[in-house]
Design a protein around this motif. Structure first.
Motif, mmCIF file in Angstrom:
data_model
loop_
_atom_site.group_PDB
_atom_site.id
_atom_site.type_symbol
_atom_site.label_atom_id
_atom_site.label_comp_id
_atom_site.label_asym_id
_atom_site.label_seq_id
_atom_site.Cartn_x
_atom_site.Cartn_y
_atom_site.Cartn_z
ATOM 1 N N ALA A 33 -45.440 57.528 46.916
ATOM 2 C CA ALA A 33 -46.399 56.678 46.425
ATOM 3 C C ALA A 33 -45.549 55.664 45.616
ATOM 4 O O ALA A 33 -45.708 54.460 45.822
ATOM 5 C CB ALA A 33 -47.394 57.125 45.880
ATOM 6 N N VAL A 34 -44.963 55.787 44.729
ATOM 7 C CA VAL A 34 -44.024 55.011 43.725
ATOM 8 C C VAL A 34 -42.929 54.451 44.265
ATOM 9 O O VAL A 34 -42.789 53.349 44.017
ATOM 10 C CB VAL A 34 -43.989 55.768 42.367
ATOM 11 C CG1 VAL A 34 -43.473 54.781 41.290
ATOM 12 C CG2 VAL A 34 -45.415 56.428 41.727
ATOM 13 N N PHE A 35 -41.980 55.494 44.698
ATOM 14 C CA PHE A 35 -40.827 55.001 45.099
ATOM 15 C C PHE A 35 -40.413 54.644 46.688
ATOM 16 O O PHE A 35 -39.397 54.137 46.821
ATOM 17 C CB PHE A 35 -39.413 55.869 44.515
ATOM 18 C CG PHE A 35 -39.740 55.943 43.050
ATOM 19 C CD1 PHE A 35 -39.052 55.240 41.950
ATOM 20 C CD2 PHE A 35 -40.437 57.186 42.523
ATOM 21 C CE1 PHE A 35 -39.371 55.329 40.715
ATOM 22 C CE2 PHE A 35 -40.704 57.405 41.167
ATOM 23 C CZ PHE A 35 -39.931 56.528 40.177
ATOM 24 N N GLY A 36 -41.141 55.045 47.267
ATOM 25 C CA GLY A 36 -41.104 54.514 48.814
ATOM 26 C C GLY A 36 -40.327 55.560 49.536
ATOM 27 O O GLY A 36 -39.733 55.203 50.653
ATOM 28 N N HIS A 37 -39.938 56.752 49.236
ATOM 29 C CA HIS A 37 -39.157 57.540 49.683
ATOM 30 C C HIS A 37 -39.857 58.851 50.206
ATOM 31 O O HIS A 37 -40.548 59.426 49.738
ATOM 32 C CB HIS A 37 -38.015 58.109 48.902
ATOM 33 C CG HIS A 37 -37.159 56.824 48.414
ATOM 34 N ND1 HIS A 37 -36.146 56.150 49.436
ATOM 35 C CD2 HIS A 37 -36.716 56.257 47.144
ATOM 36 C CE1 HIS A 37 -35.671 55.058 48.748
ATOM 37 N NE2 HIS A 37 -36.068 55.154 47.410
#
Length: 626
Positions: A33-37
């Motif tokens: 959600a935060v870093f897209g990984h």
């Protein structure tokens, strides 16, 4: 999650910094959600799970290996505020910018903050609204901050650049020693110490000094396979640098390290005259000049910074394509740390170094003349020997570098000694001749005179001293002048000769216990058979494309990549942040390769979290579908 201080940064869905008493959020959910990984890199997941579960950790992970994720994700997954202790304002501000772009409420308490900003940050800390707080060790221990933290819920303490705590480390900072107080005053809060470079003695010292003796150690591979290592003997150092920068890396961002401030300014001037967008950076420049150079390097593309080692620890720029050393660094740890600033995005990068006998002598003199205890001097001498061994090796450079950190590896096929193998020879005969010549001239002359004697050159200096009557006169004509200088340099590197810089570079014999066995032919000396001419640095073109993938794009793909970079640059300038804070080159390349058509496809790109999806998807999709 709380509303970020940056009003242009939308929050992601759901709480990230948990309120007191809330259930932990799964770390992998935070990562996506935060870093897209979608998943962690090797070892990251183990570290994150351990720390998120309340465990202490010592983490050794290479620069660019994702150390920050190891404490940022657990901090966001656990209830409370994560506190990150970091040594440099630039490093803190850079991470805060990137976190705010990702929708995280992060702040840094530094001397650059105004009194009102400090009050606002401390109010947010009191209220539990702050997800991550960055602070220097000096600031943490002053102004009642520890007392304030004792009233708050703390998710974890992260100690970045943890090698600074150790007297055996290459960036020792005494204030780090006081951080052991965290374990005493916050016994139930997990602590994680992270660093990119620490040999075994430094690791033990870190754990001891920080009171982390029970912490679990996580040691990732030190290998940075995307970095090509190249080392050359100094010939025409400026020409060697120009060939490397202008021919192999035109228009790319890079760092050039020099030992002296004057040399920094001279090299920057030279590069500018050759059309390179270069800036100088060293501690003697005015603060505004340094700040301008730092900002330009971070926010503009293709800028080369020429600097002393005062520049770099706070650099989180992912698209640095090369790091050059025009003088030897102090140790292999320092070399690894400095070269690790290249290719943090995982794309191909190069580390290029030139060195000579004067470099070796200067470093030895710095160690010998320092006021450090003899115990530390001994360690520093051994570290210098390891660095020189790396320079002079005929083996794979990556193998030598990794073995220094206790890691076995196969030959990489991507360093200069793998791509252009160097012959090693039994140099005992030449070593004995050289040592004898130094002894016969009274250990009172430099390399040039010793070589003249060996080659049998008749000149005023040789004749006046009567050195043409020495037994060694003219006994070395089988080697060229260049080869003899190589032999002398390698003997200095091996400790068989010493250079007395206080007496104009006079060569003297090394320790008797090392020299006598060689002179008696009881021990052999192995030497590199250095080529008569310097090899070109253009290994990338010869060996099948280790250049940055962006350079391999053609036609419509290349045009699209440049259009995406232009959009990124415009968005970054509008917000006053570096372009890589919006998206890295690696994410832009994924856009070119995948060609997402809508937001659902765009959301699956690596590096695209919920906040960046909401903020940037429409802008970049317009370019992709235009």
């Amino acid at each position: 999650m709380s509303t970020p201080t940056d009003p242009t940064a939308p929050a992601i869905d759901g709480p990230v910094g948990q309120p007191v008493g809330a259930a932990r959020r799964p770390p992998r959910e935070v990562l996506r959600a935060v870093f897209g990984h979608d998943d962690f890199r090797p070892l990251q997941g183990d570290v994150v799970d351990h720390v998120a579960g309340g465990g202490d950790a010592l983490v050794l992970m290479p620069t660019g290996g994702g150390k920050s994720v190891c404490y940022q994700v657990p901090a966001l997954a656990r209830p409370g505020t994560g506190v990150v202790i970091s040594p440099l304002i630039a490093l803190m501000d850079d991470q805060v910018q990137q976190l705010r772009q990702a929708g995280v409420h992060a702040a840094a308490l530094t001397s650059a903050r105004t009194p009102e900003e400090v009050r606002e940050i401390r109010r947010d800390l009191d209220s539990g609204a702050l997800d991550l707080l960055y602070v220097s060790p000096e600031r943490l221990l002053l102004g009642g901050l520890l007392e304030q933290l004792e009233r708050c819920q703390i998710a974890l303490f992260a100690i970045d650049e943890a090698h600074c705590v150790s007297q055996w480390g290459h960036d020792f900072r005494p204030d780090y020693r006081q951080l052991a107080v965290l374990g005493e005053r916050f016994p139930d809060v997990p602590r994680i110490a992270v660093t990119a470079t620490a040999d075994e003695s430094t690791r033990r010292d870190i754990k001891h000094q920080l009171g982390l003796t029970g912490a679990r150690a996580f040691v990732a591979s030190f290998d940075r396979p995307n970095i090509r290592y190249r080392v050359q003997v100094k010939g025409q150092a400026r020409k060697q640098l120009l060939d490397f920068v202008c021919r192999d890396h035109p228009g790319e961002s890079g760092i050039v390290y020099c030992m002296s401030r004057r040399k920094v300014e001279d090299i920057a001037d030279m590069l500018r005259k050759e059309g390179v967008d270069a800036v100088a950076y060293h501690a003697g420049l005015a603060a505004e000049t340094r700040s301008s150079a730092h900002t330009r390097f971070l926010r503009e593309e293709g800028v080369v910074v020429v600097a002393t080692i005062a520049f770099g620890m706070g650099i989180d720029k992912p698209d640095v394509r090369f790091v050059c050393h025009l003088d030897l660094p102090k140790s292999l740890e320092a070399y690894y740390q400095e070269t690790g600033r290249a290719g943090r995005d995982g794309l191909p990068a190069e580390a290029f170094m030139v060195y000579g006998m004067t470099d070796v002598a200067n470093l030895r003199r710095m160690v010998d003349d320092s006021s450090a205890p003899e115990e530390i001097k001994l360690v520093e001498r051994r570290k210098l020997e390891s660095l020189l061994g790396f320079c002079e090796t005929t083996r794979c450079r990556r193998q030598v570098l990794l073995e220094y950190f206790g890691e076995a590896a196969d030959a990489c096929g991507n360093c200069d000694t793998c791509l252009e193998p160097v012959e090693s020879i039994d140099g005992t005969h030449w070593a004995r001749l050289a040592l004898s010549a130094v002894y016969r001239v009274g250990q009172s002359f430099g390399a040039g005179h010793v070589v003249d004697v060996l080659l049998g050159k008749q000149n005023e200096k040789v004749d006046r001293r009567g050195h043409d009557r020495l037994q060694v006169f003219g006994q070395g004509t089988e080697l060229s002048e260049k080869r003899w200088h190589s032999v002398l340099r390698q003997l200095v590197a091996q400790g068989l000769l010493k250079v007395d810089m206080a007496n104009h570079g006079v060569l003297r014999l090394g320790p008797r216990e090392q020299v006598v066995p060689v002179l008696r032919a009881e021990e052999t000396v192995t030497l590199r058979a250095d080529p008569e001419k310097l090899r070109p640095t253009r290994g990338a073109q010869k060996t099948g494309g280790r250049r940055a993938p962006a350079h391999d794009l053609e036609g419509a793909d290349a045009a699209l990549f440049e259009a995406l970079r232009a959009k990124r640059r415009a968005l970054a300038e509008r917000q006053g942040v570096p372009p890589y804070v919006v998206f890295t080159d690696a994410t832009l390349l994924e856009m070119v390769q995948r060609r997402p058509r809508g937001t659902s496809e765009f959301a699956r790109l690596p590096g695209v979290g919920k906040s960046k999806l909401d903020r940037y998807a429409d802008d970049f999709l317009a370019v992709l579908n235009g």
